[in-house]
Design a protein around this motif. Structure first.
Motif, short mmCIF file in Angstrom:
data_model
loop_
_atom_site.label_atom_id
_atom_site.label_comp_id
_atom_site.label_asym_id
_atom_site.label_seq_id
_atom_site.Cartn_x
_atom_site.Cartn_y
_atom_site.Cartn_z
N SER A 172 0.84 -1.21 0.00
CA SER A 172 0.00 0.00 0.00
C SER A 172 0.87 1.25 0.00
O SER A 172 0.56 2.23 -0.69
N LEU A 173 1.95 1.20 0.78
CA LEU A 173 2.84 2.37 0.84
C LEU A 173 3.49 2.59 -0.53
O LEU A 173 3.59 3.73 -1.00
N ASP A 174 3.92 1.51 -1.17
CA ASP A 174 4.57 1.64 -2.48
C ASP A 174 3.61 2.21 -3.51
O ASP A 174 3.97 3.11 -4.28
N ILE A 175 2.37 1.69 -3.53
CA ILE A 175 1.41 2.18 -4.53
C ILE A 175 1.06 3.64 -4.24
O ILE A 175 0.99 4.47 -5.14
N ALA A 176 0.85 3.95 -2.95
CA ALA A 176 0.52 5.34 -2.58
C ALA A 176 1.63 6.27 -3.06
O ALA A 176 1.36 7.32 -3.68
N LEU A 181 1.30 10.21 -3.34
CA LEU A 181 0.84 10.54 -1.98
C LEU A 181 2.05 10.59 -1.04
O LEU A 181 2.92 9.72 -1.10
N PRO A 182 2.09 11.58 -0.15
CA PRO A 182 3.21 11.64 0.80
C PRO A 182 3.06 10.59 1.89
O PRO A 182 1.94 10.19 2.24
N LEU A 183 4.19 10.15 2.44
CA LEU A 183 4.17 9.19 3.54
C LEU A 183 4.84 9.84 4.75
O LEU A 183 5.74 10.65 4.60
N GLY A 340 3.00 5.36 11.65
CA GLY A 340 3.22 6.12 10.41
C GLY A 340 2.55 5.43 9.24
O GLY A 340 1.85 4.43 9.40
N GLY A 341 2.76 5.97 8.04
CA GLY A 341 2.12 5.40 6.85
C GLY A 341 1.75 6.51 5.90
O GLY A 341 2.42 7.55 5.85
N VAL A 342 0.64 6.30 5.16
CA VAL A 342 0.22 7.33 4.20
C VAL A 342 -0.20 8.57 4.99
O VAL A 342 -1.01 8.49 5.92
N ASP A 343 0.37 9.70 4.61
CA ASP A 343 0.14 10.96 5.32
C ASP A 343 -1.35 11.34 5.22
O ASP A 343 -1.90 11.41 4.11
N THR A 344 -1.95 11.58 6.37
CA THR A 344 -3.39 11.91 6.38
C THR A 344 -3.67 13.24 5.67
O THR A 344 -4.80 13.49 5.26
N ALA A 345 -2.65 14.06 5.51
CA ALA A 345 -2.83 15.35 4.82
C ALA A 345 -3.30 15.12 3.38
O ALA A 345 -3.93 16.00 2.78
N ALA A 354 -7.94 9.73 -1.58
CA ALA A 354 -6.84 10.67 -1.80
C ALA A 354 -7.39 11.94 -2.44
O ALA A 354 -8.15 11.86 -3.42
N THR A 355 -7.04 13.09 -1.91
CA THR A 355 -7.64 14.33 -2.41
C THR A 355 -7.15 14.66 -3.82
O THR A 355 -7.85 15.31 -4.58
N THR A 356 -5.96 14.16 -4.19
CA THR A 356 -5.43 14.49 -5.53
C THR A 356 -5.56 13.34 -6.53
O THR A 356 -5.21 13.50 -7.69
N VAL A 357 -6.02 12.17 -6.06
CA VAL A 357 -6.12 11.01 -6.97
C VAL A 357 -7.52 10.42 -6.86
O VAL A 357 -7.77 9.55 -6.01
#
Ligand code: FDA
Length: 392
Positions: A172-176, A181-183, A340-345, A354-357
């Motif tokens: 998931s982190l790699d795909i994000a 997407l920021p991590l 940690g993980g995909v940045d909630t921002a 995701a707000t941009t995807v």
């Protein structure tokens, strides 16, 4: 090539909850997982009885770079909602301690419940599929070693990096990351702490000794059990504090959480039992093996009458505030979760999208929201999965 309304990567806690909710809403959902079995971490959780939620779930009990992010999902899908599902399936449960709810019998019942709900909602679950590529044109396209699948929505639900032996990966982190997407920084959490040098020499022979204590670090304070191990410290209080710990920091242990005034107690014992050995006196307060080791390490080897008040005051101080600097943690091999993980921002707190995807959602442990020990991490998985399922 087969087309769905949504493809969910990961048949764990968050992925299955997301799938069943989207399925109930009439979406055609596919869940893909590389493991031979769905919900493997659920099966081993809570010592096989799954601590499936916590009645006292509150946003303050989660670590995240944005402590407000989890509020919306936790409010929309609550512990009572999950409990209603558990009761609908007639799964017997009990509250163990501190609001922690467990199955009476087996975590298998929770997995069976999720799978039954998915089946009723028409969700297709395909296990043993190795995901080889994910791309996006008009739709998301997921390539696997057993065929390709497309959908306008993709949910990343493959969890965190803890227990790689069970097949945990950073997919998931790699795909994000690939979708921009920021991590946030990731590290093992709810994990035993390791020590080196003299402190480890003192701890190692105590392996197996457990006692109630309070572990502290900054504003965090956890009154629970501490367990000595051959590498350092574990037990609920230590697992909890490990999530707040950073390399180089000292933690403090209060080994006498119930004792009001350890100084007076030791000085009084000196008068009352002048011939007693310090280890015998400390054994009134602590497990015997621990009392013996601490007396040998912290006090001269002579009877109580010959101990100075200054030394007794120092020992009392150390018992109430034993400052210890771990050398590290036992790592992802032993960590219950990843911090940690995909940045909630980058995500909507309402839909986990995701707000941009458009169409890309991230749920569960892959998101930078990590709960305390005690059912909080499953509650986050259920809540974030449900919110994404509502939006698919
Ligand atoms: P989860 O890990 O559940 O699911 C991820 C899924 O993705 C898995 O099925 C995995 O096979 C799949 N996957 C991973 N990589 C993949 C890839 N490359 N391709 C395809 N599929 C892939 N929490 C709690 O609240 N109460 C508890 O009692 C416990 N107990 C506990 C015990 C132990 C030993 C551990 C390790 C953890 C716990 N936890 C816990 C934590 C809890 O298990 C965890 O937070 C949730 O399972 C996270 O849910 P997710 O759905 O995000 O990931």
């Amino acid at each position: 090539m087969r087309n769905f309304d949504a493809v969910i990567l990961g048949a764990g806690a968050a992925g299955l909850m997301c799938a069943l909710r989207a399925g109930q809403r009439g979406r055609r959902v596919l869940v893909l997982d590389h493991a031979p079995q769905a919900g493997a971490k659920i099966l081993i959780s809570g010592g096989g009885r799954c601590n499936f939620t916590n009645r006292d779930t509150r946003p303050e009990r989660f670590f995240s770079a944005n402590p407000h992010f989890c509020k919306s999902a936790l409010k929309r899908y609550t512990p009572a909602d999950f409990l209603a599902l558990v009761e609908k399936h007639r799964i017997a449960w009990h509250e163990k301690t501190l609001g922690q709810l467990f199955c009476d019998h087996s975590a298998r019942e929770i997995v069976a419940m999720l799978l039954a709900e998915c089946a009723a909602a028409g969700v297709e679950i395909r296990l043993g599929h190795r995901i080889t590529d994910v791309s996006r044109a008009d739709h998301y396209r997921v390539q696997t070693d057993r065929g390709d699948f497309t959908a306008p929505a993709l949910v990343l639900a493959t969890g965190g990096l803890s227990i790689p032996k069970m097949g945990a990966t950073g997919l998931s982190l790699d795909i994000a990351r690939r979708f921009g997407l920021p991590l946030t920084e990731t590290r093992p959490a709810l994990v035993p702490l390791t020590f080196a040098g003299e402190v480890l020499e003192l701890m190692r022979p105590l392996s197996g000794v457990a006692l109630p204590a309070v572990a502290r670090l900054g504003r965090h304070s956890f009154p629970e059990a501490v367990l000595f191990t051959h590498r350092g410290l574990s037990g609920p209080a230590i697992l909890q504090i490990s999530s707040a710990w950073r390399e180089g920091q000292a933690i403090a242990l209060n080994l006498l959480p119930g004792a009001e005034d350890a100084v007076n107690l030791l000085v009084a014992r000196k008068a009352a039992r002048p011939k007693a050995e310090p280890r015998t006196v400390l054994a009134e307060l602590l497990p015997q093996r621990l009392a013996q080791s601490l007396a040998a390490a912290w006090l001269p080897d002579r009877p109580m009458a010959m101990q100075t008040d200054r030394d007794l005051r120092r020992v009392a101080g150390s018992l109430a505030h034993w400052s210890l600097t771990p050398s590290g943690t036992e790592g992802y091999a032993k960590a219950e979760v990843m911090l940690g993980g995909v940045d909630t921002a980058a995500l909507s707190s309402r839909t986990m999208e995701a707000t941009t995807v458009p169409g890309l959602h991230v749920v569960g442990e892959a998101v930078d929201v990590t709960g305390w020990l005690g059912g909080y991490n499953f509650q986050w998985a259920w809540a974030s999965g449900w919110c994404a399922g509502e939006a698919l």
